[in-house]
Write a protein that holds these residues in place. Structure first.
Motif, PDB file in Angstrom:
ATOM      1  N   SER A 123      35.181  40.489  31.403  1.00 38.26           N
ATOM      2  CA  SER A 123      36.390  40.209  30.852  1.00 38.26           C
ATOM      3  C   SER A 123      37.567  41.281  30.837  1.00 38.26           C
ATOM      4  CB  SER A 123      36.267  39.749  29.771  1.00 38.26           C
ATOM      5  OG  SER A 123      35.906  40.522  28.731  1.00 38.26           O
ATOM      6  N   LYS A 125      40.103  43.711  31.641  1.00 44.95           N
ATOM      7  CA  LYS A 125      41.701  43.750  32.561  1.00 44.95           C
ATOM      8  C   LYS A 125      41.832  45.298  32.748  1.00 44.95           C
ATOM      9  CE  LYS A 125      46.470  42.745  33.004  1.00 44.95           C
ATOM     10  NZ  LYS A 125      46.424  41.856  34.273  1.00 44.95           N
ATOM     11  N   SER A 126      41.490  45.475  34.255  1.00 42.08           N
ATOM     12  CA  SER A 126      41.212  47.073  34.554  1.00 42.08           C
ATOM     13  C   SER A 126      42.271  47.682  35.460  1.00 42.08           C
ATOM     14  CB  SER A 126      39.790  47.105  35.178  1.00 42.08           C
ATOM     15  OG  SER A 126      38.612  46.829  34.260  1.00 42.08           O
ATOM     16  N   LYS A 141      35.491  44.584  41.160  1.00 46.83           N
ATOM     17  CA  LYS A 141      35.109  43.311  41.626  1.00 46.83           C
ATOM     18  C   LYS A 141      33.873  42.695  42.001  1.00 46.83           C
ATOM     19  CE  LYS A 141      40.095  42.768  43.008  1.00 46.83           C
ATOM     20  NZ  LYS A 141      40.676  41.658  41.848  1.00 46.83           N
ATOM     21  N   THR A 146      36.748  41.186  37.815  1.00 42.02           N
ATOM     22  CA  THR A 146      37.591  40.247  38.392  1.00 42.02           C
ATOM     23  C   THR A 146      39.225  40.772  38.394  1.00 42.02           C
ATOM     24  OG1 THR A 146      37.438  38.260  37.445  1.00 42.02           O
ATOM     25  CG2 THR A 146      35.901  38.574  39.056  1.00 42.02           C
ATOM     26  N   ASP A 147      39.298  40.812  37.210  1.00 39.56           N
ATOM     27  CA  ASP A 147      40.793  41.235  36.829  1.00 39.56           C
ATOM     28  C   ASP A 147      41.023  42.725  36.935  1.00 39.56           C
ATOM     29  OD1 ASP A 147      43.438  41.236  36.102  1.00 39.56           O
ATOM     30  OD2 ASP A 147      43.197  40.130  34.249  1.00 39.56           O
ATOM     31  N   THR A 174      48.617  46.916  28.210  1.00 42.27           N
ATOM     32  CA  THR A 174      48.007  46.040  29.026  1.00 42.27           C
ATOM     33  C   THR A 174      46.449  45.852  29.447  1.00 42.27           C
ATOM     34  OG1 THR A 174      50.402  46.070  30.120  1.00 42.27           O
ATOM     35  CG2 THR A 174      48.507  45.183  31.703  1.00 42.27           C
TER      36      THR A 174
END
Length: 265
Positions: A123, A125-126, A141, A146-147, A174
């Motif tokens: 989960s 955000k990378s 990914k 996935t993000d 972010t």
């Protein structure tokens, strides 16, 4: 009578010597100031962009542990030199063919290790900083993160968007996870790190792969010889760990976690 004439002569001689010494010292001081100004000009970079008008002084602050390479007269000249590598057709062909699967395999193994250590999760955000054609992003990914997105001066859709790591195109707080193996390409290491800490969420993780035992390539803008400068640059983060790695010519992994914000009542 001879003695009376000799004393004024001596005084006149002393006066001449004193004036000469004053002139000499003044010239030396002026020369020293000129040399100092020259050193600062070489260390810093002048640019028309107001964002970068302040001369960079980390080479002075960190002494021999972090040295900024000379030769960049403007920020545009620095950017052009970086583009010379990024846009090199031979290198881009290697990155997208021969190196593609090999690097994705190595990065996937590395990111899986980060997940086992709870430094990264599906989960998260990378962001991959200086991602070129996005092998790191593709690896993220493939391991379930996935993000994920990368930034580079030259975009490589859909994995990499256009962005300057001295001025990331993202809002504050972010990302949960940021990775980079291009610290040596930063002309302004202070700004490079400040942008990471700005865009990283509180308690977020940043991992850098750097070279300490060897100089970077001819496109590098700085040379790092210990992790001490990094510890100073990451003002809003805690050092989690340092370990040796084999990261495509980079030998040291440094992990930081951004401190949680303390709310005042």
């Amino acid at each position: 009578m001879k003695a009376a004439k000799t004393i004024p002569s001596i005084l006149k001689y002393v006066l001449v010597i004193s004036v000469s010494l004053l002139v000499f010292v003044s010239l030396q001081n002026r020369r020293s100031n000129t040399l100092l100004a020259t050193t600062i000009t070489v260390t810093g970079v002048t640019t028309s962009n107001d964002h970068y008008t302040t001369s960079f002084s980390s080479a002075l602050d960190f002494s021999d542990d972090l040295k900024i390479r000379a030769g960049y007269t403007t920020y545009d000249a620095y950017i052009q030199r970086q583009l010379n590598k990024t846009l090199n057709p031979k290198l881009r062909k290697i990155w997208t063919t021969r190196d593609w699967d090999r690097k994705i395999k190595v990065f996937s193994r590395f990111f899986n290790e980060m997940k086992l250590e709870n430094l990264l999760s599906n989960s998260s955000k990378s962001l991959s900083i200086g991602a070129r054609v996005g092998q790191e992003v593709e690896a993220l990914k493939r391991v379930g993160v996935t993000d994920a997105v990368g930034i580079d001066l030259v975009p490589f859709p859909p994995l990499v968007v256009k962005g300057d790591f001295h001025n990331q195109p993202f809002g504050n707080d972010t990302f949960d996870f940021e990775f980079s193996n291009v610290f040596d390409h930063a002309l302004y290491p202070e700004k490079f790190v400040a942008e990471i800490e700005r865009t990283l969420k509180p308690n977020g993780v940043c991992i850098l792969h750097v070279a300490l035992s060897r100089r970077g390539d001819k496109y590098s803008a700085n040379d790092l010889y210990s992790i001490k400068p990094l510890s100073k640059l990451f003002r809003r983060s805690e050092l989690v760990r340092v370990r040796k790695v084999d990261g495509f010519g980079l030998d040291t992994e440094v992990v930081f976690r951004k401190k949680k914000m303390i709310r005042r009542s």
